[in-house]
Design a protein around this motif. Sequence first.
Motif, PDB file in Angstrom:
ATOM      1  N   SER A 101    -126.869  12.124  63.663  1.00 53.29           N
ATOM      2  CA  SER A 101    -127.807  13.333  64.361  1.00 53.29           C
ATOM      3  C   SER A 101    -128.712  13.425  63.597  1.00 53.29           C
ATOM      4  N   THR A 102    -128.488  14.149  62.322  1.00 56.10           N
ATOM      5  CA  THR A 102    -129.394  14.686  61.295  1.00 56.10           C
ATOM      6  C   THR A 102    -129.666  13.862  60.216  1.00 56.10           C
ATOM      7  N   MET A 103    -128.234  12.814  60.215  1.00 55.02           N
ATOM      8  CA  MET A 103    -128.431  12.083  59.345  1.00 55.02           C
ATOM      9  C   MET A 103    -129.440  10.993  59.549  1.00 55.02           C
ATOM     10  N   GLU A 104    -129.569  11.191  60.910  1.00 61.37           N
ATOM     11  CA  GLU A 104    -130.635   9.719  61.173  1.00 61.37           C
ATOM     12  C   GLU A 104    -131.897   9.814  61.351  1.00 61.37           C
ATOM     13  N   ALA A 105    -131.639  11.626  61.229  1.00 65.20           N
ATOM     14  CA  ALA A 105    -133.303  11.302  60.997  1.00 65.20           C
ATOM     15  C   ALA A 105    -133.713  12.225  59.505  1.00 65.20           C
ATOM     16  N   ASP A 106    -132.949  12.108  59.174  1.00 69.92           N
ATOM     17  CA  ASP A 106    -133.068  12.424  57.787  1.00 69.92           C
ATOM     18  C   ASP A 106    -133.548  11.212  57.054  1.00 69.92           C
ATOM     19  N   HIS A 107    -132.447  10.191  57.353  1.00 63.84           N
ATOM     20  CA  HIS A 107    -132.792   8.673  56.883  1.00 63.84           C
ATOM     21  C   HIS A 107    -134.217   8.193  57.195  1.00 63.84           C
ATOM     22  N   THR A 108    -134.351   8.635  58.574  1.00 56.56           N
ATOM     23  CA  THR A 108    -135.449   8.006  59.321  1.00 56.56           C
ATOM     24  C   THR A 108    -137.095   8.763  58.187  1.00 56.56           C
ATOM     25  N   LEU A 109    -136.230  10.040  57.999  1.00 56.43           N
ATOM     26  CA  LEU A 109    -138.246  11.081  57.033  1.00 56.43           C
ATOM     27  C   LEU A 109    -137.936  10.560  55.492  1.00 56.43           C
ATOM     28  N   ILE A 110    -136.558  10.354  54.625  1.00 54.93           N
ATOM     29  CA  ILE A 110    -136.620   9.427  54.005  1.00 54.93           C
ATOM     30  C   ILE A 110    -137.133   8.375  53.260  1.00 54.93           C
ATOM     31  N   TRP A 111    -137.373   7.683  54.462  1.00 62.90           N
ATOM     32  CA  TRP A 111    -137.719   6.121  54.315  1.00 62.90           C
ATOM     33  C   TRP A 111    -139.702   5.997  54.882  1.00 62.90           C
ATOM     34  N   GLY A 112    -139.637   6.958  55.597  1.00 58.56           N
ATOM     35  CA  GLY A 112    -141.360   7.436  56.280  1.00 58.56           C
ATOM     36  C   GLY A 112    -141.896   7.567  54.722  1.00 58.56           C
ATOM     37  N   LYS A 113    -140.704   8.947  53.992  1.00 56.12           N
ATOM     38  CA  LYS A 113    -141.434   9.268  52.723  1.00 56.12           C
ATOM     39  C   LYS A 113    -141.608   7.962  51.273  1.00 56.12           C
ATOM     40  N   ALA A 114    -141.176   6.801  51.478  1.00 55.32           N
ATOM     41  CA  ALA A 114    -140.528   6.388  50.543  1.00 55.32           C
ATOM     42  C   ALA A 114    -141.702   5.096  51.467  1.00 55.32           C
ATOM     43  N   VAL A 115    -142.159   4.866  52.687  1.00 50.97           N
ATOM     44  CA  VAL A 115    -142.989   3.694  52.359  1.00 50.97           C
ATOM     45  C   VAL A 115    -144.620   4.600  52.206  1.00 50.97           C
ATOM     46  N   ASN A 116    -144.684   5.810  52.867  1.00 50.32           N
ATOM     47  CA  ASN A 116    -145.544   6.336  52.419  1.00 50.32           C
ATOM     48  C   ASN A 116    -146.515   6.133  50.934  1.00 50.32           C
ATOM     49  N   ASN A 117    -144.853   6.683  50.600  1.00 54.60           N
ATOM     50  CA  ASN A 117    -145.107   6.670  48.703  1.00 54.60           C
ATOM     51  C   ASN A 117    -145.436   5.327  48.101  1.00 54.60           C
ATOM     52  N   GLU A 118    -144.626   4.542  48.799  1.00 48.92           N
ATOM     53  CA  GLU A 118    -145.110   2.855  48.915  1.00 48.92           C
ATOM     54  C   GLU A 118    -146.534   2.499  48.523  1.00 48.92           C
ATOM     55  N   ARG A 119    -146.814   2.813  49.637  1.00 48.25           N
ATOM     56  CA  ARG A 119    -148.462   2.761  50.512  1.00 48.25           C
ATOM     57  C   ARG A 119    -149.049   3.348  49.218  1.00 48.25           C
ATOM     58  N   ASP A 120    -149.640   4.303  48.814  1.00 45.60           N
ATOM     59  CA  ASP A 120    -150.206   5.232  48.244  1.00 45.60           C
ATOM     60  C   ASP A 120    -150.127   4.917  46.467  1.00 45.60           C
ATOM     61  N   ILE A 121    -148.374   4.181  46.026  1.00 49.88           N
ATOM     62  CA  ILE A 121    -148.519   3.677  45.770  1.00 49.88           C
ATOM     63  C   ILE A 121    -149.659   2.206  44.957  1.00 49.88           C
ATOM     64  N   ALA A 122    -149.764   1.746  45.858  1.00 45.28           N
ATOM     65  CA  ALA A 122    -149.879   0.009  45.698  1.00 45.28           C
ATOM     66  C   ALA A 122    -151.474   0.375  46.209  1.00 45.28           C
ATOM     67  N   MET A 124    -153.128   3.147  44.849  1.00 35.70           N
ATOM     68  CA  MET A 124    -153.901   3.956  43.320  1.00 35.70           C
ATOM     69  C   MET A 124    -153.611   2.592  42.482  1.00 35.70           C
ATOM     70  N   LYS A 125    -153.148   1.135  42.894  1.00 38.88           N
ATOM     71  CA  LYS A 125    -152.705  -0.150  41.837  1.00 38.88           C
ATOM     72  C   LYS A 125    -154.143  -0.071  41.946  1.00 38.88           C
ATOM     73  N   THR A 126    -154.934  -0.620  43.521  1.00 35.06           N
ATOM     74  CA  THR A 126    -155.557  -1.261  44.091  1.00 35.06           C
ATOM     75  C   THR A 126    -157.410  -0.512  43.650  1.00 35.06           C
ATOM     76  N   HIS A 127    -157.061   0.704  43.618  1.00 36.94           N
ATOM     77  CA  HIS A 127    -158.106   1.137  43.581  1.00 36.94           C
ATOM     78  C   HIS A 127    -158.061   1.822  41.924  1.00 36.94           C
ATOM     79  N   VAL A 128    -157.740   2.065  41.696  1.00 38.90           N
ATOM     80  CA  VAL A 128    -157.564   3.289  40.095  1.00 38.90           C
ATOM     81  C   VAL A 128    -157.325   1.865  38.979  1.00 38.90           C
ATOM     82  N   PHE A 129    -156.457   0.957  39.586  1.00 40.50           N
ATOM     83  CA  PHE A 129    -156.230  -0.145  38.012  1.00 40.50           C
ATOM     84  C   PHE A 129    -156.847  -1.611  39.071  1.00 40.50           C
TER      85      PHE A 129
END
Length: 134
Positions: A101-122, A124-129
């Motif tokens: 259960s903890t691993m699943e929560a961690d997995h969900t959190l990590i995927w959520g952060k990864a998605v957020n990071n990818e979105r933020d990077i995207a 930035m790419k479109t706005h900054v560059f």
Amino acid sequence: MEERFDRMENMLGQLITMVGAMSKEQKEMKADITDIKEEQASMKADIADIKEEQTLMKADIAHIKDEQILMKADIAHIKDEQTSMKAENEDRHVEVLKMFSTMEADHTLIWGKAVNNERDIAKMKTHVFPHNNF
């Protein structure tokens, strides 16, 4: 008188025959008594053997009962160990489920952060560059 002697002689002969017959019967009775005494002695020996076997059987039964008591104690001990192991296994199972259960929560959190990071990077790419194709 001769007749009297003959009768006496005849009676004496009968008495001798009767005493002989009684003596023969007495000898036969003594032989029968001896046979009976021998049979009785044999029976007493057989009874003594049976009593000895009975005593040995009682000792064997007592030994078997003692072993049975020990086996029952062993079985009770095994059941206690089995119950303890079941409880231990159940605790471990619950612990593993919590870990999953903890691993699943961690997995969900990590995927959520990864998605957020990818979105933020995207973003930035479109706005900054806007003109760079990374």
